[in-house]
Design a protein around this motif. Structure first.
Motif, PDB file in Angstrom:
ATOM      1  N   VAL A 216      23.906-130.284 -33.770  1.00 47.33           N
ATOM      2  CA  VAL A 216      23.019-131.159 -33.489  1.00 47.33           C
ATOM      3  C   VAL A 216      23.240-131.862 -32.154  1.00 47.33           C
ATOM      4  N   LEU A 217      24.394-132.508 -32.129  1.00 45.14           N
ATOM      5  CA  LEU A 217      24.787-133.336 -30.876  1.00 45.14           C
ATOM      6  C   LEU A 217      25.172-132.548 -29.757  1.00 45.14           C
ATOM      7  N   GLY A 218      25.839-131.345 -29.810  1.00 46.81           N
ATOM      8  CA  GLY A 218      26.434-130.922 -28.825  1.00 46.81           C
ATOM      9  C   GLY A 218      27.599-131.261 -28.462  1.00 46.81           C
ATOM     10  N   TRP A 219      28.343-132.018 -29.090  1.00 44.97           N
ATOM     11  CA  TRP A 219      29.655-132.203 -28.852  1.00 44.97           C
ATOM     12  C   TRP A 219      30.746-131.363 -29.312  1.00 44.97           C
ATOM     13  N   LYS A 220      32.005-131.154 -28.718  1.00 39.83           N
ATOM     14  CA  LYS A 220      32.965-130.162 -28.915  1.00 39.83           C
ATOM     15  C   LYS A 220      34.075-130.646 -29.755  1.00 39.83           C
ATOM     16  N   TYR A 221      34.707-129.855 -30.814  1.00 37.36           N
ATOM     17  CA  TYR A 221      35.692-130.398 -31.620  1.00 37.36           C
ATOM     18  C   TYR A 221      37.011-130.350 -30.732  1.00 37.36           C
ATOM     19  N   ARG A 222      37.867-131.000 -30.969  1.00 37.91           N
ATOM     20  CA  ARG A 222      39.181-130.673 -30.209  1.00 37.91           C
ATOM     21  C   ARG A 222      40.386-131.212 -31.269  1.00 37.91           C
ATOM     22  N   GLY A 223      41.292-130.364 -31.428  1.00 36.55           N
ATOM     23  CA  GLY A 223      42.357-130.350 -32.478  1.00 36.55           C
ATOM     24  C   GLY A 223      43.079-131.491 -31.948  1.00 36.55           C
ATOM     25  N   ASN A 224      43.211-131.805 -30.546  1.00 39.93           N
ATOM     26  CA  ASN A 224      44.033-132.988 -30.001  1.00 39.93           C
ATOM     27  C   ASN A 224      43.418-133.484 -29.117  1.00 39.93           C
ATOM     28  N   ILE A 225      43.063-134.652 -29.172  1.00 35.53           N
ATOM     29  CA  ILE A 225      42.239-135.574 -28.344  1.00 35.53           C
ATOM     30  C   ILE A 225      42.922-136.810 -27.954  1.00 35.53           C
ATOM     31  N   ARG A 226      42.822-137.531 -27.117  1.00 35.20           N
ATOM     32  CA  ARG A 226      43.407-138.975 -26.813  1.00 35.20           C
ATOM     33  C   ARG A 226      42.207-139.816 -26.634  1.00 35.20           C
ATOM     34  N   VAL A 227      42.106-140.867 -27.330  1.00 37.86           N
ATOM     35  CA  VAL A 227      41.137-141.998 -27.065  1.00 37.86           C
ATOM     36  C   VAL A 227      41.797-143.200 -27.151  1.00 37.86           C
ATOM     37  N   ASP A 228      41.596-143.904 -26.002  1.00 34.39           N
ATOM     38  CA  ASP A 228      42.357-145.382 -26.126  1.00 34.39           C
ATOM     39  C   ASP A 228      43.801-145.374 -26.510  1.00 34.39           C
ATOM     40  N   GLU A 229      44.459-144.774 -25.918  1.00 29.01           N
ATOM     41  CA  GLU A 229      45.926-144.474 -26.260  1.00 29.01           C
ATOM     42  C   GLU A 229      46.362-143.807 -27.544  1.00 29.01           C
ATOM     43  N   LYS A 230      45.250-143.480 -28.396  1.00 29.33           N
ATOM     44  CA  LYS A 230      45.603-142.816 -29.763  1.00 29.33           C
ATOM     45  C   LYS A 230      45.164-141.469 -29.801  1.00 29.33           C
ATOM     46  N   GLN A 231      46.174-140.603 -30.246  1.00 20.90           N
ATOM     47  CA  GLN A 231      45.997-139.318 -30.470  1.00 20.90           C
ATOM     48  C   GLN A 231      45.774-138.715 -31.400  1.00 20.90           C
ATOM     49  N   GLY A 232      44.667-137.714 -31.926  1.00 21.21           N
ATOM     50  CA  GLY A 232      44.234-137.586 -32.945  1.00 21.21           C
ATOM     51  C   GLY A 232      43.297-135.978 -32.879  1.00 21.21           C
ATOM     52  N   ARG A 233      42.839-135.834 -34.172  1.00 24.82           N
ATOM     53  CA  ARG A 233      41.754-134.612 -33.883  1.00 24.82           C
ATOM     54  C   ARG A 233      40.402-135.646 -33.831  1.00 24.82           C
ATOM     55  N   GLY A 234      39.339-134.857 -32.993  1.00 23.79           N
ATOM     56  CA  GLY A 234      38.060-135.598 -32.898  1.00 23.79           C
ATOM     57  C   GLY A 234      37.224-134.786 -31.915  1.00 23.79           C
TER      58      GLY A 234
END
Length: 57
Positions: A32-50
């Motif tokens: 629906v929103l066109g975002w891409k799933y990533r098994g390993n993503i860094r956001v604001d110095e935090k790493q995780g799925r997203g």
């Protein structure tokens, strides 16, 4: 955006989070929103799925 942030935004308690709910979120984020799933993503110095937004060059 980390998957945990989405669960928090939807007010889904940690104990209530299931694989099925994560799959529903993934379907909406990608189809629906066109975002891409990533098994390993860094956001604001935090790493995780997203998810990451597609580039709009």
């Amino acid at each position: 955006m980390h998957t945990t942030e989405l669960f928090d935004a939807l007010s889904i308690a940690t104990a209530a989070r299931t694989k099925e709910q994560a799959q529903k979120i993934r379907t909406v984020m990608e189809a629906v929103l066109g975002w891409k799933y990533r098994g390993n993503i860094r956001v604001d110095e935090k790493q995780g799925r997203g998810y990451s937004r597609p580039r709009t060059d």
